[in-house]
Design a protein around this motif. Structure first.
Motif, mmCIF file in Angstrom:
data_model
loop_
_atom_site.group_PDB
_atom_site.id
_atom_site.type_symbol
_atom_site.label_atom_id
_atom_site.label_comp_id
_atom_site.label_asym_id
_atom_site.label_seq_id
_atom_site.Cartn_x
_atom_site.Cartn_y
_atom_site.Cartn_z
ATOM 1 N N LYS A 38 0.828 -1.205 0.000
ATOM 2 C CA LYS A 38 0.000 0.000 0.000
ATOM 3 C C LYS A 38 0.865 1.258 0.000
ATOM 4 O O LYS A 38 0.662 2.168 -0.803
ATOM 5 C CB LYS A 38 -0.905 0.026 1.238
ATOM 6 C CG LYS A 38 -1.694 -1.233 1.469
ATOM 7 C CD LYS A 38 -2.533 -1.134 2.722
ATOM 8 C CE LYS A 38 -1.747 -1.043 4.021
ATOM 9 N NZ LYS A 38 -1.046 -2.280 4.405
ATOM 10 N N THR A 39 1.824 1.279 0.929
ATOM 11 C CA THR A 39 2.665 2.468 1.036
ATOM 12 C C THR A 39 3.478 2.674 -0.239
ATOM 13 O O THR A 39 3.589 3.792 -0.744
ATOM 14 C CB THR A 39 3.596 2.341 2.256
ATOM 15 O OG1 THR A 39 2.792 2.242 3.423
ATOM 16 C CG2 THR A 39 4.517 3.523 2.374
ATOM 17 N N THR A 40 4.015 1.584 -0.769
ATOM 18 C CA THR A 40 4.816 1.692 -1.990
ATOM 19 C C THR A 40 3.987 2.265 -3.128
ATOM 20 O O THR A 40 4.441 3.143 -3.863
ATOM 21 C CB THR A 40 5.372 0.311 -2.364
ATOM 22 O OG1 THR A 40 6.036 -0.238 -1.224
ATOM 23 C CG2 THR A 40 6.342 0.404 -3.512
ATOM 24 N N PHE B 138 1.808 11.586 6.217
ATOM 25 C CA PHE B 138 2.562 10.360 6.446
ATOM 26 C C PHE B 138 2.109 9.679 7.722
ATOM 27 O O PHE B 138 1.530 10.296 8.608
ATOM 28 C CB PHE B 138 4.053 10.680 6.537
ATOM 29 C CG PHE B 138 4.629 11.157 5.238
ATOM 30 C CD1 PHE B 138 5.260 10.277 4.385
ATOM 31 C CD2 PHE B 138 4.522 12.485 4.860
ATOM 32 C CE1 PHE B 138 5.778 10.710 3.184
ATOM 33 C CE2 PHE B 138 5.037 12.929 3.663
ATOM 34 C CZ PHE B 138 5.667 12.035 2.818
ATOM 35 N N GLN B 139 2.440 8.395 7.787
ATOM 36 C CA GLN B 139 2.053 7.602 8.953
ATOM 37 C C GLN B 139 2.611 8.204 10.242
ATOM 38 O O GLN B 139 1.949 8.255 11.256
ATOM 39 C CB GLN B 139 2.576 6.176 8.768
ATOM 40 C CG GLN B 139 2.005 5.209 9.754
ATOM 41 C CD GLN B 139 2.240 3.777 9.310
ATOM 42 O OE1 GLN B 139 2.812 3.527 8.270
ATOM 43 N NE2 GLN B 139 1.805 2.836 10.113
ATOM 44 N N SER B 140 3.832 8.694 10.170
ATOM 45 C CA SER B 140 4.453 9.293 11.359
ATOM 46 C C SER B 140 4.130 10.787 11.462
ATOM 47 O O SER B 140 4.659 11.460 12.323
ATOM 48 C CB SER B 140 5.955 9.115 11.278
ATOM 49 O OG SER B 140 6.448 9.829 10.164
ATOM 50 N N LEU C 25 -3.085 9.933 1.930
ATOM 51 C CA LEU C 25 -2.984 9.753 3.375
ATOM 52 C C LEU C 25 -2.527 8.329 3.676
ATOM 53 O O LEU C 25 -3.182 7.365 3.275
ATOM 54 C CB LEU C 25 -4.346 9.989 4.043
ATOM 55 C CG LEU C 25 -5.055 11.296 3.716
ATOM 56 C CD1 LEU C 25 -6.506 11.240 4.142
ATOM 57 C CD2 LEU C 25 -4.362 12.441 4.416
ATOM 58 N N ASP C 26 -1.408 8.200 4.362
ATOM 59 C CA ASP C 26 -0.874 6.874 4.675
ATOM 60 C C ASP C 26 -1.133 6.542 6.141
ATOM 61 O O ASP C 26 -0.440 7.021 7.025
ATOM 62 C CB ASP C 26 0.621 6.817 4.365
ATOM 63 C CG ASP C 26 1.161 5.393 4.423
ATOM 64 O OD1 ASP C 26 0.369 4.473 4.705
ATOM 65 O OD2 ASP C 26 2.361 5.203 4.188
ATOM 66 N N GLU C 27 -2.111 5.728 6.399
ATOM 67 C CA GLU C 27 -2.479 5.292 7.751
ATOM 68 C C GLU C 27 -2.413 6.438 8.764
ATOM 69 O O GLU C 27 -1.719 6.343 9.763
ATOM 70 C CB GLU C 27 -1.556 4.150 8.206
ATOM 71 C CG GLU C 27 -1.443 3.070 7.160
ATOM 72 C CD GLU C 27 -1.349 1.670 7.727
ATOM 73 O OE1 GLU C 27 -1.658 1.490 8.913
ATOM 74 O OE2 GLU C 27 -0.986 0.768 6.965
ATOM 75 N N PRO C 28 -3.151 7.511 8.512
ATOM 76 C CA PRO C 28 -3.006 8.669 9.391
ATOM 77 C C PRO C 28 -3.601 8.447 10.777
ATOM 78 O O PRO C 28 -3.321 9.211 11.683
ATOM 79 C CB PRO C 28 -3.772 9.772 8.652
ATOM 80 C CG PRO C 28 -4.763 9.043 7.813
ATOM 81 C CD PRO C 28 -4.131 7.743 7.446
HETATM 82 MG MG LIG Z 1 2.606 1.071 5.004
#
Ligand SMILES: [Mg+2]
Ligand SMILES: Nc1ncnc2c1ncn2[C@@H]1O[C@H](COP(=O)(O)OP(=O)(O)O)[C@@H](O)[C@H]1O
Lengths: 345, 282
Positions: free
Chosen positions: A44-46, A83-85, A159-162
């Motif tokens: 997913k992130t890629t 980003f996730q972080s 949005l990556d796993e926000p």
């Molecule tokens: Mg990921």
């Protein structure tokens, strides 16, 4: 606003190994909230990073607003990413964090203050503008990240796993807020998550990914009710769909469709269900146990039932599934196939 | 209740004691240099006198000798100049190299980083002979430019290694975010990576500067004229004549030379500590 499209998009990190993303074709709709759903490591992130321009595709094309953007740097793609972080700039105040994209993209200085204040008020963080990121709670950080994303009015949101860094309670309210936020600004949004509940609740459509391959692309209802294969069937739904092998097909049925036989007066398939464990969850029971007798002896299944009848562990009940709720999958390809008549005894 | 009270009390005493002992240990050399600077020679050499205090009137003789009969100020100037130039060279080489090795070179970057660090372990006593050939070939002998050339050969590897640890602790997503937000990779490096790793860069500055002031072997081998000396070599050469030690002037010279460094250290103490505890910061 814009439409994002990928054509045969592939990413192979190490030559000779299976790709992290394989031959992905998808196209958002204008203003859509599209969710990438898949277990950890499914690519997913890629996929999202390739759309953002942070990762170079091995093959395939990315289009944003009908334009191939493969050769464009991230900053030239008119996107915003959370980003996730959260990736808040630790050495800058909240105000400067939000103003950063404006400054970086050389928006006129006179407009900064107004735009930052607009974004901050939209997310209810106007009182935090002078703080540093380390002085914020998880929920506040997430809002700052969102404010930084909207301030430049991008044509696509990524949005990556926000929400994955928030605790369970906050996650629910943040989720609702995000939905409201999307309705309000209406920008095309791609949202990555491994949480199927989030995906079902938020997505206009869902892309179900596993090992870099798209397994299903459809509305939450389609993905849940008409899963394209056994992976989708078991990945969505909690507890997951029961699968039992019958001849050259796999038959699946959802735990909520597995009920006391006497309560069903339609075409149905009955089983003897030996209940081994009963979980009481307030509004419902989760029964787990195994089938007795016949060809399915010992097969483990789960039922999800509303309250109203007491169930005892160690007891055998007559359970059944309405025939219209049975899903059929090919045993070798695991892909969905037409419903067919089977012998059950 | 009682127990924790005692323990808290006890730990406070221990803390105070440790603090006191280390303060005395660290401050004592400075005190010793200070009083030796102003002691008359007679006072200094009389064994019966209490060595920790001034037993006779203070004198300025030693300072006079230091400033009038040696080129001490010139040495300080040389050292400061070399220090600044070497710091600049080190930063210019080490920052981009460390960044490239951590971010761009992948797994090879790690190995290369270790390789670079290993060169730091070759002692100058082995290297000064071949390096003196190089210096002579370039016609730099007897000028401060010889050490300007040579010092980066060990400050750069160490600094690369230190900065690599620093850059590695910066989440990649920060740079990614900066690039999505509108910067080029180079812009993200300058506006994100450098300000965030300022502790590491300061550590490199202080470390390099300190090495330059205390280095001995190269400075001794490559430079002989009095006017070109570095302070670390000039002091022992010109204030020890035969077997006569000009203790007062020696101590004065050391005190004056060490004050700016002590001051620098204290100014950036917190960041300096952060520099050596990378990974603990987020
Ligand atoms: Mg990921
Ligand atoms: N920079 C990288 N180098 C090598 N492999 C990577 C890299 N980034 C991701 N991968 C691999 O690609 C796969 C997909 O990862 P990712 O896209 O992060 O999955 P997800 O976001 O769905 O958890 C994983 O197997 C991961 O190990």
């Amino acid at each position: 606003m814009a439409v994002v499209e990928t054509r045969n998009l592939t990413k192979v990190f190490k030559q000779g190994e299976l790709g992290a993303v394989n031959n992905v074709n998808l196209k958002t709709r204008e203003g859509e909230f599209l969710v990438f759903l898949g277990p950890s490591g499914s690519g997913k992130t890629t996929l999202l990073r390739m759309i953002a321009g942070l990762e170079m595709p091995t093959a395939g094309e990315i289009l944003i607003g009908d334009q191939v953007v493969n050769h464009l740097a991230p900053r030239e793609r008119r996107i915003a990413m959370v980003f996730q972080s959260y990736a808040l700039y630790p050495h800058l105040s909240v105000y400067k964090n939000i103003a950063f994209p404006l400054k970086a993209q050389k928006v006129k200085k006179e407009l900064h203050k107004e735009k930052v204040e607009w974004a901050a008020s939209l997310l209810g963080i106007s009182s935090l503008l002078h703080r540093k990121p380390r002085e914020l709670s998880g929920g506040e950080r997430q809002r700052v990240a969102l404010a930084r994303a909207i301030v430049r009015e991008p044509s696509v949101f990524l949005l990556d796993e926000p929400l994955s860094n928030l605790d369970a309670k906050l996650r629910l309210s943040a989720r609702e807020e995000l939905e409201r936020f999307h309705r309000r600004i209406g920008t095309t949004t791609i949202y990555v998550t491994h949480d199927q509940v989030e995906a079902m609740a938020m997505g206009d459509r869902i892309v179900v990914l596993n090992k870099g391959v798209v397994h299903h692309f459809g509305t939450p209802k389609e993905v849940y009710d008409e899963p394209a294969d056994t992976f989708v069937a078991t990945f969505l739904g909690s507890p997951p769909m029961n699968l039992i092998e019958n001849g050259d097909v796999i038959v699946g049925f959802r735990p909520e469709h597995f009920r006391l036989s006497e309560t069903l007066d339609e075409a149905k398939v009955t089983f003897k269900f030996h209940v081994e464990n009963v979980e009481y969850l307030g509004a419902e029971y989760i029964l787990s146990g195994s089938l007795l007798g016949g060809r399915f002896e010992g097969k483990e299944v789960i039922a999800r039932l509303l309250l109203g009848h007491a169930y005892e562990p160690g007891t055998t009940y007559e359970f059944a599934v309405p025939e219209r709720h049975l899903k059929f999958f090919d045993r070798s390809t695991e892909k969905r196939v037409e419903a067919r008549a089977l012998t059950w005894q | 209740m009682m127990k924790t009270g005692f323990r808290e009390h006890g730990s406070r005493i221990t803390k105070g004691l440790v603090l006191f002992i280390s303060t005395v240990l660290l401050a004592f050399p400075f005190y010793w240099m200070l009083i030796a600077t102003f002691k008359q020679n007679l006072d200094l050499y009389t064994v019966e006198n209490n060595p920790f205090i001034l037993n006779a009137k203070p004198t300025l003789d030693h300072l006079r000798l230091l400033f009038n009969e040696t080129r001490y100020v010139r040495w300080l100037g040389n050292t400061a100049l070399v220090g600044v130039i070497v710091v600049v060279i080190t930063l210019l080489l080490a920052i981009p190299a460390a960044y490239a090795l951590t971010r761009l070179a992948g797994r090879w970057g790690q190995r290369l980083g270790i390789g670079i660090f290993l060169t730091y372990l070759v002692p100058p006593t082995l290297l000064f002979i071949p390096l003196s050939r190089v210096v002579a070939l370039l016609g730099l002998q007897d000028t401060i430019w010889s050490v300007v050339l040579v010092y980066p050969s060990f400050t750069v590897p160490f600094s690369i290694w230190l900065l690599m640890a620093f850059f590695k602790s910066i989440p990649r997503e920060l740079e990614d975010a900066a690039m999505v937000d509108g910067l080029t990779r180079f812009g993200a490096f300058v506006k994100m990576v450098i300000p965030i790793s300022i502790s590491g860069i300061l550590t490199v500055v202080i470390f390099t500067f300190t090495l330059v002031t205390q280095e001995f072997v190269y400075a001794l081998t490559f430079i002989s004229p009095e006017s070109q000396q570095m302070v670390g070599v000039g002091i022992p050469i010109f204030l020890v004549r035969g077997d006569v030690y000009f203790w007062g002037s020696l101590m004065a010279a050391c005190l004056i030379a060490s004050l700016p460094i002590a001051f620098l250290y204290n100014l950036f103490l917190d960041r300096f500590i952060a520099g050596f505890t990378v990974g603990a910061i987020k």
